[in-house]
Design a protein around this motif. Sequence first.
Motif, short mmCIF file in Angstrom:
data_model
loop_
_atom_site.label_atom_id
_atom_site.label_comp_id
_atom_site.label_asym_id
_atom_site.label_seq_id
_atom_site.Cartn_x
_atom_site.Cartn_y
_atom_site.Cartn_z
N UNK A 4 -8.83 -0.49 17.67
CA UNK A 4 -9.36 -0.99 16.35
C UNK A 4 -9.96 -0.21 15.42
N UNK A 5 -10.43 1.34 15.85
CA UNK A 5 -10.59 1.83 14.55
C UNK A 5 -9.75 2.65 13.35
N UNK A 6 -8.42 2.76 14.36
CA UNK A 6 -7.46 3.06 13.35
C UNK A 6 -6.34 2.12 12.45
N UNK A 7 -6.19 0.70 13.50
CA UNK A 7 -6.24 -0.66 12.63
C UNK A 7 -6.94 -0.93 11.55
N UNK A 8 -8.04 -0.85 11.61
CA UNK A 8 -8.44 -1.08 10.29
C UNK A 8 -8.63 -0.53 9.61
N UNK A 9 -8.44 1.02 9.81
CA UNK A 9 -8.27 2.24 8.70
C UNK A 9 -7.07 2.04 8.22
N UNK A 10 -5.64 1.86 8.71
CA UNK A 10 -4.48 1.20 8.31
C UNK A 10 -4.98 0.22 7.36
N UNK A 11 -5.20 -0.90 7.71
CA UNK A 11 -5.25 -2.43 6.59
C UNK A 11 -5.88 -2.18 5.54
N UNK A 12 -6.71 -0.98 5.32
CA UNK A 12 -7.76 -0.78 4.48
C UNK A 12 -7.33 -0.33 3.59
N UNK A 13 -6.36 0.93 4.25
CA UNK A 13 -5.83 1.93 3.31
C UNK A 13 -4.87 0.61 2.47
N UNK A 14 -4.17 0.23 3.25
CA UNK A 14 -2.59 -0.93 2.64
C UNK A 14 -3.27 -1.97 1.76
N UNK A 15 -4.22 -2.20 2.01
CA UNK A 15 -5.54 -3.31 0.86
C UNK A 15 -5.39 -2.65 -0.71
N UNK A 16 -5.95 -1.10 -0.31
CA UNK A 16 -6.54 -0.92 -1.23
C UNK A 16 -5.28 0.31 -2.34
N UNK A 17 -4.06 0.28 -1.31
CA UNK A 17 -2.46 0.34 -2.05
C UNK A 17 -2.32 -0.53 -2.57
N UNK A 18 -2.17 -1.52 -2.56
CA UNK A 18 -1.39 -3.12 -2.74
C UNK A 18 -2.24 -3.88 -4.13
N UNK A 19 -3.61 -2.41 -3.90
CA UNK A 19 -3.97 -3.70 -5.71
C UNK A 19 -4.18 -2.64 -5.99
N UNK A 20 -4.18 -0.93 -5.67
CA UNK A 20 -3.58 -0.13 -6.80
C UNK A 20 -2.44 -0.46 -7.35
N UNK A 187 2.25 7.14 -9.56
CA UNK A 187 0.44 7.14 -9.96
C UNK A 187 1.75 5.12 -8.29
N UNK A 188 1.82 4.89 -9.58
CA UNK A 188 2.92 3.46 -8.93
C UNK A 188 3.24 3.29 -7.69
N UNK A 189 3.79 5.03 -7.90
CA UNK A 189 5.37 5.36 -6.82
C UNK A 189 3.87 5.21 -5.28
N UNK A 190 3.21 6.29 -5.68
CA UNK A 190 2.11 6.53 -4.39
C UNK A 190 1.26 5.83 -3.37
N UNK A 191 1.19 4.48 -4.91
CA UNK A 191 0.83 3.27 -4.27
C UNK A 191 1.53 2.39 -3.36
N UNK A 192 2.77 1.95 -3.89
CA UNK A 192 3.79 1.52 -2.78
C UNK A 192 4.01 1.91 -2.04
N UNK A 193 3.89 3.58 -2.00
CA UNK A 193 4.76 4.47 -0.24
C UNK A 193 3.66 4.01 0.50
N UNK A 194 2.78 4.26 0.00
CA UNK A 194 1.18 4.54 0.94
C UNK A 194 0.67 2.63 1.56
N UNK A 195 1.48 1.66 0.98
CA UNK A 195 1.20 -0.18 1.50
C UNK A 195 2.24 0.21 2.14
N UNK A 196 3.85 0.80 1.87
CA UNK A 196 4.99 0.26 2.85
C UNK A 196 4.12 1.55 4.33
N UNK A 197 3.04 2.61 4.03
CA UNK A 197 2.89 3.66 5.44
C UNK A 197 2.55 3.45 6.05
N UNK A 198 1.46 2.91 5.15
CA UNK A 198 0.33 1.96 5.80
C UNK A 198 0.50 1.13 6.58
#
Length: 223
Positions: A4-20, A187-198
């Motif tokens: 549950x903790x892993x999934x919350x972290x991954x989901x949160x980072x994914x949301x931050x990445x797509x917003x960024x 910066x956009x590349x980092x965010x896009x990759x962050x979304x995909x990875x998470x």
Amino acid sequence: MKLKTYLIIAFSLSVVSIIGFSLISLLISDQKIIQFDRTIINSVQGMETPLLTYVMKFFTYIGSAPFVIVLSLFLLFFLYKVLHHRLELILFVAAIVGSAILNGILKNFFQRVRPEFHRLIEIEGYSFPSGHAMNAFTVYVIISFLLWRHITSGLGRWTLIIVSMVMILAIGISRIYLGVHYPSDIIGGYFASGFWLTTAIFFFQYYQEKRYNKKQQREKNIS
């Protein structure tokens, strides 16, 4: 750490990445990030020296597709033969291939022209998001994720994280220094990759946990 903790972290980072990424792409579309880009480019390119140019060309080569392919093949062999990973190979391949496909889709969608200020190398293609930035982020983050549990010492783990961060940042900065990308491309590349990875890691961890629970249940039923 529980699933549950892993999934919350991954989901949160994914949301931050797509917003960024969305914010960066909106600023680019509205031409509201030009001054920021020019300021950073002037600062980075203002440090130009023959030695630094050589170093930056080295880092930009490390982030290129041919190098990433060779590195990926070596890592696949290492994961399979040395660490005896199986399912992790699927995650690794999905991360690398998916990142490249996503980069191609995004570049053709935004079709941003590369900067023309002061180029030290010539390259074709669209600018946003940076393929080198996405390559670097994807490769070194997924390596850190897969190797983390095999490193028991705190020093070893910190070394892994620091080396990965240095490589990601150095490859991104090299593209600005060489004049082939805007900082917002990086910066956009980092965010896009962050979304995909998470997102990929989210589903990988979820599948791993479900697979483990089914195995435990079968063993319990047999006993």
